[in-house]
Structures are given as C-alpha cells and as structure tokens.
Motif scaffolding. Structure first.
Motif, short mmCIF file in Angstrom:
data_model
loop_
_atom_site.label_atom_id
_atom_site.label_comp_id
_atom_site.label_asym_id
_atom_site.label_seq_id
_atom_site.Cartn_x
_atom_site.Cartn_y
_atom_site.Cartn_z
N SER A 22 0.83 -1.20 0.00
CA SER A 22 0.00 0.00 0.00
C SER A 22 0.86 1.25 0.00
CB SER A 22 -0.93 0.00 1.22
OG SER A 22 -0.19 -0.04 2.41
N CYS A 23 0.22 2.37 -0.37
CA CYS A 23 0.91 3.66 -0.38
C CYS A 23 -0.10 4.75 0.01
CB CYS A 23 1.49 3.94 -1.76
SG CYS A 23 2.49 5.45 -1.87
N LEU A 24 0.21 5.47 1.07
CA LEU A 24 -0.65 6.54 1.55
C LEU A 24 -0.01 7.90 1.26
CD1 LEU A 24 -1.61 5.18 5.09
CD2 LEU A 24 -2.81 4.80 2.92
N SER A 47 -1.58 7.07 -9.24
CA SER A 47 -2.28 5.81 -9.48
C SER A 47 -1.78 4.70 -8.55
CB SER A 47 -2.13 5.38 -10.94
OG SER A 47 -0.76 5.20 -11.26
N ASP A 48 -0.63 4.91 -7.91
CA ASP A 48 -0.09 3.94 -6.95
C ASP A 48 -0.70 4.10 -5.56
OD1 ASP A 48 1.78 2.88 -8.82
OD2 ASP A 48 3.14 4.54 -8.39
N LEU A 49 -1.43 5.19 -5.34
CA LEU A 49 -1.92 5.50 -4.00
C LEU A 49 -3.10 4.62 -3.61
CD1 LEU A 49 -1.81 9.41 -4.12
CD2 LEU A 49 -0.22 7.88 -2.92
N LYS A 71 -9.67 12.87 -9.64
CA LYS A 71 -9.03 12.40 -10.86
C LYS A 71 -8.64 10.93 -10.77
CE LYS A 71 -5.19 13.22 -14.05
NZ LYS A 71 -4.06 14.12 -14.45
N TYR A 72 -8.13 10.51 -9.60
CA TYR A 72 -7.61 9.15 -9.46
C TYR A 72 -8.53 8.24 -8.66
CZ TYR A 72 -3.28 10.76 -11.58
OH TYR A 72 -2.34 11.27 -12.47
N LYS A 73 -9.73 8.74 -8.33
CA LYS A 73 -10.75 7.94 -7.63
C LYS A 73 -10.18 7.33 -6.34
CE LYS A 73 -13.41 6.93 -11.80
NZ LYS A 73 -12.74 8.00 -12.59
N LEU A 74 -9.72 8.21 -5.47
CA LEU A 74 -9.09 7.81 -4.22
C LEU A 74 -9.97 8.15 -3.02
CD1 LEU A 74 -5.54 9.19 -5.02
CD2 LEU A 74 -6.15 6.77 -4.90
N PRO A 75 -10.00 7.30 -2.00
CA PRO A 75 -10.68 7.68 -0.76
C PRO A 75 -9.87 8.72 0.00
CG PRO A 75 -9.60 5.55 -0.50
CD PRO A 75 -9.45 5.93 -1.95
N VAL A 76 -10.59 9.61 0.69
CA VAL A 76 -9.96 10.67 1.47
C VAL A 76 -10.42 10.54 2.91
CG1 VAL A 76 -9.82 13.16 1.83
CG2 VAL A 76 -9.84 12.25 -0.50
N TYR A 77 -9.46 10.49 3.84
CA TYR A 77 -9.75 10.34 5.25
C TYR A 77 -9.39 11.63 5.99
CZ TYR A 77 -10.02 5.26 4.48
OH TYR A 77 -10.37 4.01 4.04
N ALA A 106 -5.74 0.55 4.43
CA ALA A 106 -4.86 -0.12 3.47
C ALA A 106 -3.82 -1.00 4.16
CB ALA A 106 -4.17 0.92 2.57
N GLY A 107 -4.25 -1.69 5.22
CA GLY A 107 -3.35 -2.62 5.90
C GLY A 107 -2.39 -1.98 6.88
N ILE A 108 -2.55 -0.67 7.14
CA ILE A 108 -1.70 0.05 8.09
C ILE A 108 -2.56 0.50 9.26
CG2 ILE A 108 -0.19 2.06 8.40
CD1 ILE A 108 0.31 1.97 5.35
N ALA A 109 -2.06 0.32 10.47
CA ALA A 109 -2.77 0.80 11.66
C ALA A 109 -2.48 2.29 11.80
CB ALA A 109 -2.32 0.04 12.89
#
Length: 252
Positions: A22-24, A47-49, A71-77, A106-109
């Motif tokens: 994963s990449c944040l 696109s790697d995010l 643009k990249y269809k990413l979730p935002v927290y 994405a697998g990270i606490a």
C-alpha cells in the motif's frame, strides 16, 4: 515501511508512506500537475496510491486533495471538522476519522492524534505496520502530555521545527502573525521540537526529519543545533525542504 516527502513548508506539504502492499499520501498542498511531478521524482504516480489522509484544512495541506482524489478515484480520510472544508464531507470519496482511535487503512494501523492548532479539528498521525511505528507531527503550537504519550515509542519521526524564536521576533512578519505562529495554537519552534525527544525512546529512533521549516524565520542549521544534542546519533537527523522534500527513508 518507508516514507518520503514531496515538499515541506508554507507553500505546500505532502508526505508519502508505503509498505509492500500500500501507499498513503498524507496531505496534498500542491496542484495535480505539481503533485504528479513530485511523485515521479520519487518513482511513484498518484495511481499507486491507496488513500489520501488529511491533517487539517489549511491550504498548504489540503488544496490539492479533492482534485487529486477525483481524478484518481481515491478515498480521502479526515476528521469531521476538517471535512467541512469545500464540501468535502458531502463527497463520495470522503471517509471519517475517529480521533485518538486506531483505524486500519490499506493494511496500516493509523492513529489520528489530536493536536493544538488553529484549525477546525486538526490531527497528526501515528502509523504502525509489522511492529514499526512512524510518527508524523507538524502544524501544532505546543507539545502536550497527550502528544508525548502518543509519540514516545516511534521508530521514525517527521517533526515540525518551524521557527527560531529570535528570528521570528525580529523577522518580517506583522505582530499579529508573529503572535499566531509563536502561540500555543500555531507552530513549534526549534526548542519545543527538541523537547519532544525527552519523552521518546531515543535509541529506537532510526530517523528524525525536521520539517515545515519557515523560510523567513528559521534555518536548517539552527534547527539542527537545537535537536541534534537530544539524539544519540546525529546521523539520524535530516531536514525536509520546500522544493525537494526528502527521498525515501526505510524503517528497518
């Protein structure tokens, strides 16, 4: 786990954190084009995010978030307060964060930590993966006992060293801005940043990166002079800058 910066300072901030899967992106204070350029320098593309996380709604941290997410269809927290910015809370991409509570992203606490800063509901972050902890701590005006408790056992820190007090005092800012920057809800000075290390397991720290240095009210040399004596190994100490951030740092 490893981390890098696209740039750090009042003109724009963004940090990358990645694992094997994963990449944040934490904050995005740059345009889409500039974010793409800076990520390419680090061998990455939006696109790697996996997701974007937001600390607070000041423009140097948030102005590129929604355009990039769309643009990249990413979730935002973000926190609920931060999500009041530009209608973010109504966006399909938005996900709410419960502050001071561990969440899996994405697998990270991820632990969003409450901090004192002049924003709606600001936070900073602790990330944990495979028993390694990375602490991101910028944009706060004071080191509280709550912060010391959360950031005491990290393997790496990205730590605000915004200003040198004498430089701020005689610098070009108007009095109102000097009060804001130097106040308890503004930004950390070099000595405040250094004082955090008194609460840390210093031998455990593999990297300490000084971040969000003011171009008008600080220098990397002054920040280093304050922070380095608190570390056992000054080779672990680096600084991030506005134009180039810093390259990938591995947390072994």
């Amino acid at each position: 786990m490893r981390f890098a910066s696209l740039g750090s300072g009042s003109k724009g901030n963004a940090t990358l954190l990645e694992t094997d899967s994963s990449c944040l992106l934490i904050d995005c204070g740059f345009t889409i084009k500039e974010t793409e350029r800076r990520m390419a320098r680090l061998g990455r593309s939006p696109s790697d995010l996996s997701a974007i996380l937001v600390t607070h709604e000041h423009s140097d941290h948030i102005k590129g978030v929604l355009p990039l997410a769309r643009k990249y269809k990413l979730p935002v927290y973000s926190s609920f307060g931060t999500a009041e910015y530009d209608g973010m809370r109504a966006q399909e991409c938005w996900r709410g964060l419960v502050l001071d509570s561990v969440q899996q992203i994405a697998g990270i606490a991820v632990t969003p930590v409450v901090v004192p800063h002049d924003a709606r509901e600001p936070c900073q972050f602790i990330f944990e993966h495979r028993q390694r902890r990375f602490g991101l701590l910028t944009d706060l005006g004071s080191i509280t006992p709550h912060i010391r408790a959360h950031y005491g056992n990290c393997d790496a820190l990205l730590l605000e060293c915004n200003h040198d007090v004498p430089m701020l005092r005689v610098g070009p800012y108007p009095p109102s801005l000097k009060r804001r920057v130097g106040g308890d809800w503004g930004h950390l000075n070099n000595e405040q940043a250094a004082s955090l290390l008194e609460s840390c397991e210093v031998p455990r720290l593999q990297h300490v990166v000084m971040a969000h240095l003011s171009e008008q009210n600080n220098t990397a040399e002054l920040a280093r002079a304050a922070v380095a004596p608190r570390l056992e190994c000054s080779e672990a100490l680096l600084s991030a800058d506005q134009e180039s951030g810093f390259d990938w740092l591995e947390i072994a």
